[in-house]
Design a protein around this motif. Structure first.
Motif, PDB file in Angstrom:
ATOM      1  N   LEU A 114       0.830  -1.204   0.000  1.00 55.74           N
ATOM      2  CA  LEU A 114       0.000   0.000   0.000  1.00 55.74           C
ATOM      3  C   LEU A 114       0.867   1.258   0.000  1.00 55.74           C
ATOM      4  CD1 LEU A 114      -2.762   1.344   0.148  1.00 55.74           C
ATOM      5  CD2 LEU A 114      -2.618   1.214   2.634  1.00 55.74           C
ATOM      6  N   PHE A 115       1.885   1.269   0.862  1.00 55.25           N
ATOM      7  CA  PHE A 115       2.752   2.453   0.933  1.00 55.25           C
ATOM      8  C   PHE A 115       3.548   2.615  -0.352  1.00 55.25           C
ATOM      9  CE2 PHE A 115       2.194   1.316   5.464  1.00 55.25           C
ATOM     10  CZ  PHE A 115       1.471   2.446   5.804  1.00 55.25           C
ATOM     11  N   ALA A 116       4.036   1.485  -0.868  1.00 57.48           N
ATOM     12  CA  ALA A 116       4.798   1.537  -2.120  1.00 57.48           C
ATOM     13  C   ALA A 116       3.943   2.122  -3.233  1.00 57.48           C
ATOM     14  CB  ALA A 116       5.276   0.149  -2.491  1.00 57.48           C
ATOM     15  N   LEU A 117       2.679   1.697  -3.272  1.00 57.40           N
ATOM     16  CA  LEU A 117       1.745   2.178  -4.289  1.00 57.40           C
ATOM     17  C   LEU A 117       1.541   3.696  -4.148  1.00 57.40           C
ATOM     18  CD1 LEU A 117       0.171   0.690  -6.466  1.00 57.40           C
ATOM     19  CD2 LEU A 117      -1.757   0.531  -4.896  1.00 57.40           C
ATOM     20  N   LEU A 118       1.320   4.131  -2.896  1.00 58.36           N
ATOM     21  CA  LEU A 118       1.090   5.558  -2.658  1.00 58.36           C
ATOM     22  C   LEU A 118       2.331   6.368  -3.009  1.00 58.36           C
ATOM     23  CD1 LEU A 118      -0.956   5.473   0.654  1.00 58.36           C
ATOM     24  CD2 LEU A 118      -1.740   6.109  -1.627  1.00 58.36           C
ATOM     25  N   ILE A 119       3.508   5.855  -2.650  1.00 54.77           N
ATOM     26  CA  ILE A 119       4.733   6.591  -2.974  1.00 54.77           C
ATOM     27  C   ILE A 119       4.910   6.665  -4.488  1.00 54.77           C
ATOM     28  CG2 ILE A 119       7.256   6.578  -2.785  1.00 54.77           C
ATOM     29  CD1 ILE A 119       6.882   5.417   0.028  1.00 54.77           C
ATOM     30  N   GLY A 120       4.633   5.543  -5.164  1.00 52.92           N
ATOM     31  CA  GLY A 120       4.684   5.553  -6.629  1.00 52.92           C
ATOM     32  C   GLY A 120       3.788   6.631  -7.201  1.00 52.92           C
ATOM     33  N   GLY A 121       2.566   6.712  -6.684  1.00 50.60           N
ATOM     34  CA  GLY A 121       1.625   7.731  -7.142  1.00 50.60           C
ATOM     35  C   GLY A 121       2.127   9.134  -6.850  1.00 50.60           C
ATOM     36  N   LYS A 153      -5.880  23.672 -14.267  1.00 47.77           N
ATOM     37  CA  LYS A 153      -5.270  22.674 -15.140  1.00 47.77           C
ATOM     38  C   LYS A 153      -4.216  21.903 -14.355  1.00 47.77           C
ATOM     39  CE  LYS A 153      -5.502  25.348 -19.426  1.00 47.77           C
ATOM     40  NZ  LYS A 153      -4.616  25.990 -20.427  1.00 47.77           N
ATOM     41  N   MET A 154      -3.496  22.617 -13.506  1.00 46.97           N
ATOM     42  CA  MET A 154      -2.442  21.980 -12.722  1.00 46.97           C
ATOM     43  C   MET A 154      -3.036  20.961 -11.751  1.00 46.97           C
ATOM     44  SD  MET A 154       0.737  21.692 -12.290  1.00 46.97           S
ATOM     45  CE  MET A 154       2.092  22.826 -12.173  1.00 46.97           C
ATOM     46  N   ILE A 155      -4.125  21.321 -11.080  1.00 51.46           N
ATOM     47  CA  ILE A 155      -4.742  20.359 -10.156  1.00 51.46           C
ATOM     48  C   ILE A 155      -5.128  19.097 -10.923  1.00 51.46           C
ATOM     49  CG2 ILE A 155      -6.735  19.899  -8.664  1.00 51.46           C
ATOM     50  CD1 ILE A 155      -6.769  22.830  -7.909  1.00 51.46           C
ATOM     51  N   ALA A 156      -5.800  19.264 -12.052  1.00 50.77           N
ATOM     52  CA  ALA A 156      -6.229  18.095 -12.827  1.00 50.77           C
ATOM     53  C   ALA A 156      -5.022  17.277 -13.278  1.00 50.77           C
ATOM     54  CB  ALA A 156      -7.053  18.543 -14.038  1.00 50.77           C
ATOM     55  N   PHE A 157      -3.991  17.973 -13.704  1.00 54.09           N
ATOM     56  CA  PHE A 157      -2.809  17.306 -14.233  1.00 54.09           C
ATOM     57  C   PHE A 157      -2.081  16.520 -13.141  1.00 54.09           C
ATOM     58  CE2 PHE A 157       1.442  17.581 -16.436  1.00 54.09           C
ATOM     59  CZ  PHE A 157       1.052  16.916 -17.588  1.00 54.09           C
ATOM     60  N   VAL A 158      -1.972  17.108 -11.960  1.00 55.34           N
ATOM     61  CA  VAL A 158      -1.271  16.440 -10.854  1.00 55.34           C
ATOM     62  C   VAL A 158      -2.079  15.239 -10.359  1.00 55.34           C
ATOM     63  CG1 VAL A 158      -0.529  16.701  -8.455  1.00 55.34           C
ATOM     64  CG2 VAL A 158       0.071  18.434 -10.142  1.00 55.34           C
ATOM     65  N   ILE A 159      -3.388  15.411 -10.212  1.00 50.11           N
ATOM     66  CA  ILE A 159      -4.225  14.266  -9.814  1.00 50.11           C
ATOM     67  C   ILE A 159      -4.136  13.177 -10.888  1.00 50.11           C
ATOM     68  CG2 ILE A 159      -6.578  13.496  -9.284  1.00 50.11           C
ATOM     69  CD1 ILE A 159      -5.815  15.333  -7.168  1.00 50.11           C
ATOM     70  N   GLY A 160      -4.167  13.596 -12.154  1.00 47.53           N
ATOM     71  CA  GLY A 160      -4.019  12.638 -13.257  1.00 47.53           C
ATOM     72  C   GLY A 160      -2.694  11.896 -13.154  1.00 47.53           C
ATOM     73  N   GLY A 161      -1.607  12.624 -12.855  1.00 49.29           N
ATOM     74  CA  GLY A 161      -0.300  11.995 -12.693  1.00 49.29           C
ATOM     75  C   GLY A 161      -0.308  10.992 -11.553  1.00 49.29           C
ATOM     76  N   PHE A 162      -0.937  11.373 -10.457  1.00 51.42           N
ATOM     77  CA  PHE A 162      -1.012  10.475  -9.299  1.00 51.42           C
ATOM     78  C   PHE A 162      -1.741   9.182  -9.672  1.00 51.42           C
ATOM     79  CE2 PHE A 162      -3.229   8.909  -5.532  1.00 51.42           C
ATOM     80  CZ  PHE A 162      -2.164   8.755  -4.655  1.00 51.42           C
ATOM     81  N   LEU A 163      -2.894   9.329 -10.321  1.00 53.86           N
ATOM     82  CA  LEU A 163      -3.679   8.140 -10.677  1.00 53.86           C
ATOM     83  C   LEU A 163      -2.926   7.258 -11.668  1.00 53.86           C
ATOM     84  CD1 LEU A 163      -7.271   9.638 -10.969  1.00 53.86           C
ATOM     85  CD2 LEU A 163      -6.210   8.468  -9.035  1.00 53.86           C
ATOM     86  N   ALA A 164      -2.260   7.889 -12.645  1.00 55.43           N
ATOM     87  CA  ALA A 164      -1.491   7.096 -13.606  1.00 55.43           C
ATOM     88  C   ALA A 164      -0.376   6.347 -12.873  1.00 55.43           C
ATOM     89  CB  ALA A 164      -0.913   7.993 -14.692  1.00 55.43           C
ATOM     90  N   GLY A 165       0.254   7.005 -11.904  1.00 55.85           N
ATOM     91  CA  GLY A 165       1.300   6.351 -11.127  1.00 55.85           C
ATOM     92  C   GLY A 165       0.770   5.144 -10.374  1.00 55.85           C
ATOM     93  N   ILE A 166      -0.397   5.315  -9.768  1.00 54.95           N
ATOM     94  CA  ILE A 166      -1.028   4.203  -9.045  1.00 54.95           C
ATOM     95  C   ILE A 166      -1.310   3.048 -10.004  1.00 54.95           C
ATOM     96  CG2 ILE A 166      -3.162   3.492  -7.891  1.00 54.95           C
ATOM     97  CD1 ILE A 166      -1.859   5.190  -6.005  1.00 54.95           C
ATOM     98  N   SER A 167      -1.848   3.385 -11.172  1.00 50.51           N
ATOM     99  CA  SER A 167      -2.180   2.310 -12.107  1.00 50.51           C
ATOM    100  C   SER A 167      -0.897   1.618 -12.572  1.00 50.51           C
ATOM    101  CB  SER A 167      -3.021   2.851 -13.266  1.00 50.51           C
ATOM    102  OG  SER A 167      -2.241   3.044 -14.411  1.00 50.51           O
ATOM    103  N   GLY A 168       0.183   2.382 -12.745  1.00 56.37           N
ATOM    104  CA  GLY A 168       1.467   1.774 -13.094  1.00 56.37           C
ATOM    105  C   GLY A 168       1.954   0.834 -11.997  1.00 56.37           C
TER     106      GLY A 168
END
Ligand code: ATP
Ligand code: MG
Lengths: 383, 263
Positions: A125-132, A238-253
């Protein structure tokens, strides 16, 4: 509609007394219980084999990736194609944090791993969150230069960023093991993990789009000049959306690494971003439901269409085995959707029980008409 | 006491001088009209004031909200910052958010006054709920005020033209402005709506304590409503003064009134 109900509606309150609402809550609970029972049976090996379960796990992974892209592209209207890069960041960070020390020595057999990473191993779980979070940080940093761009320029810049990440991953050998990639990634992300994380992401996005911030995203998509004139800071949102998008993509990765067990930088080529784009467009830009359904369709189809890569005998012509034949079919599919069915399966609509019942009623009425027409052929004046 | 002032504001697009040395003043509580033939530079003047364009030369000042004696230089500031200083506008070619409902369009315009942060809103902090509730009540009041409350759940762009114009005004009011810029509010309105517009604009000026700058081709409205008028022609200010003075001005009659009265 009476006054109180009307007030509840515009205040955004669901009438507590409403019968329909009670029915919908019940249906949702029943659905979730069935889903839970299904996952339980599946993971005990009752209904599905490991191969099918793996496909379902990938459905979750791709759903999150598609939702991440949909948030930026579909809801905020910014044409960004950096998803593969963010997924790669998430996948590598998460994987490096969960592979046991003993395995690392074996994986990095050509070039030893840097000492500070050798013995790290933390809970999934922590690894996933850190990745995100690392992905989100990347999004934040590249957001400064690229979010000032519009349309095609933004797409090109984010695609470029994604390739840069891939090249860094290929060349930072002591950290990433270069083009050999990582393997023996613990298979922690089972069907429970992928489903629950997907559900949490869906709930988060549904809530988010209902807030004032969600409205701001949609306004920027609909008309950025008007949005800015109404006092919306384009860059900030745009930045908020982009950062949340980055976080979610990281989680999915991160989930992806754990599901497939082995990753290389080449896994995250631009074709991955393209595949996710296909999902989003197929499901419908701006529809959360669409992204999830689209992800399931594409992921399952991709597996079922594997035979295409193996070559075919069509009787009159023999097609030799070509690697990438599937992608050709997918590209054609994307082109057809964009040409003839631009709004995708769901447009920007979402699933709702009320909507489902409406459709069922409509189908029922259709059958009813069909039946009546058969029964009284002479009465079919409307035919 | 001026709430808005431009000092030799000039806007060039390549070789075209869209607005040249505009010196405009808007006093508190006034309704001032900008008139002029097509392409005279009226909308460009609005775009300079609201930050869509940065003037090539000259400056723009607005009175601070807290202390109306001090003028803030807003030349070249970002449009959203200028809006939060209390200048709101409508657009000549209506720009509503097409995929949002009537209510959402108005709600959106309160977003700039929202105090809750992003995560507070998503998590559903009580403070956010309170703010959202206030926003909704306020938005419905504004819709009520412009006579669109019953259409709150309809898609904004599905409304007829005249109603869309009123919705744009409600949306602009939701940003809590002290200065309102209206770009051809009567365009697309039916005769009845046009007739009511004069009264309506006066009323919202009083109710919301606004100072209003207005672009309008409809001379009847302009002459009825304005305290003062500026006349632009090819970017130059050819006249300014009270409606009576403008109507008597030879240059204005030559350039504009004589020919454009037929629409
Ligand atoms: N972004 C732009 N780039 C180049 N030229 C522009 C731009 N915006 C306006 N112009 C030019 O500036 C001049 C003034 O245009 P503007 O839109 O301000 O006129 P207007 O007085 O609002 O006219 P109308 O009554 O038709 O609305 C026109 O010649 C127009 O072509
Ligand atoms: Mg104009």
């Amino acid at each position: 509609m009476n006054q109180l109900e009307n007030r509840n509606a515009y205040m955004g309150l669901a009438g507590r007394m409403s019968k329909k609402r009670r029915r919908n809550v019940t249906l949702t609970i029943v659905f979730l219980m069935l889903l839970g029972a299904f996952i339980y049976c599946a993971s005990k090996g009752f209904v599905l084999g490991t191969y099918e379960i793996r496909i379902l796990r990938l459905c979750g992974v791709y759903s999150i990736a598609a939702l991440s892209m949909n948030l930026v592209n579909g809801f905020t209207g910014q044409f960004s194609l950096g998803q593969a890069g963010f997924m790669a960041m998430g996948a590598y960070v998460t994987s490096l944090l969960i592979i046991p020390a003993a395995q690392k020595a074996a994986i990095y057999y050509v070039h030893p791993i840097v000492p500070w990473l050798k013995d790290v191993q933390i809970p999934f779980l922590f690894a996933l969150l850190i990745g995100g979070l690392v992905s989100a940080l990347c999004a934040f940093l590249i957001g400064f230069p690229v979010l000032r761009l519009r349309g095609d320029y933004l797409a090109i810049a984010t695609l470029g960023f994604s390739e840069i990440i891939r090249i860094i991953l290929t060349n930072a050998i002591p950290v990433t093991n270069g083009s050999l990639g990582l393997k023996n990634i613990p298979n922690t992300a089972n069907l429970w993990w992928t489903t629950i994380v997907t559900a949490v992401v869906i709930i988060f996005l549904l809530r988010m789009m209902k807030t004032s911030y969600g409205r701001a995203f949609k306004a920027i998509r609909d008309d950025d000049i008007a949005a800015e004139a109404m006092g919306i800071s384009l860059f900030k949102h745009k930045m908020i959306a982009f950062v949340i998008g980055g976080f979610l993509a990281g989680i999915s990765g991160g989930l992806l690494g754990s599901v497939v067990g082995a990753i290389t930088p080449n896994y995250f080529r631009f074709t991955l971003a393209y595949e996710i784009l296909l999902i989003v467009v197929l499901g419908g830009m701006g529809s959360i439901t669409g992204s999830v359904i689209g992800a399931c369709i594409v992921t399952i189809a991709k597996e079922k269409l594997r035979f295409l890569d193996a070559g075919m005998n069509l009787g009159f012509v023999k097609i030799p085995p070509i690697d990438g034949m599937r992608m050709l079919v997918f590209s054609l599919l994307l082109m057809i959707i964009i040409l003839f069915y631009r709004r995708g399966l769901f447009g920007s609509r979402e699933f709702s029980w009320n909507g489902l019942f409406r459709i069922i009623r409509r189908i029922g009425a259709w059958f009813g008409r069909l039946f009546r027409r058969r029964g009284h052929p002479e009465g079919g004046a409307d035919a | 006491m001026s709430v808005l002032k431009t000092e030799n504001a000039t806007m060039r697009f390549g070789g075209v001088v869209a607005v040249e040395n505009l010196n405009l003043q808007l006093e508190k509580g006034e309704i001032v009209a900008i008139i002029g033939p097509n392409g005279a530079g009226k909308t460009t003047a609005f775009n300079m004031i609201t930050g869509v364009y940065t003037p090539t030369e000259g400056k723009i000042f607005v009175a601070a909200k807290e202390d109306e004696e001090t003028l803030i230089d807003i030349t070249g500031r970002r449009p959203d910052r200028i809006t939060s200083l209390g200048i709101a506008r409508t657009f000549q070619n209506i720009r509503l958010f097409g995929q949002m409902t009537v209510l959402e369009n108005v709600l959106l315009a309160s977003h700039l006054r929202l105090k809750s942060k992003f995560f507070g809103a998503v998590i559903g902090w009580p403070h956010y709920h309170k703010e959202e509730k206030q926003m909704r009540i306020h938005a419905m009041e504004l819709l009520e005020r412009v006579g669109l409350a019953e259409f709150w759940d309809e898609q904004a762009t599905s409304l007829p033209y005249g109603k869309q114009r009123r919705l744009e005004i409600a949306r602009a009011l939701a940003t809590e402005p002290s200065i309102l810029l209206l770009d051809e509010p009567a365009a697309g309105m039916n005769p009845k709506e046009t007739l009511e517009l004069t009264e309506f604009v006066r009323n919202i000026r009083d109710e919301f304590q606004l100072s209003i700058l207005l672009i309008e081709h409809h001379m009847q409205i302009v002459m009825d409503i304005s305290d003062r008028i500026y006349v632009l022609d090819f970017g130059k200010t050819i006249a300014s003064g009270t409606p009576a003075e403008i109507q008597a001005n030879e240059r204005v009659i030559d350039a504009y009134l004589g020919v454009a009265d037929d629409d």
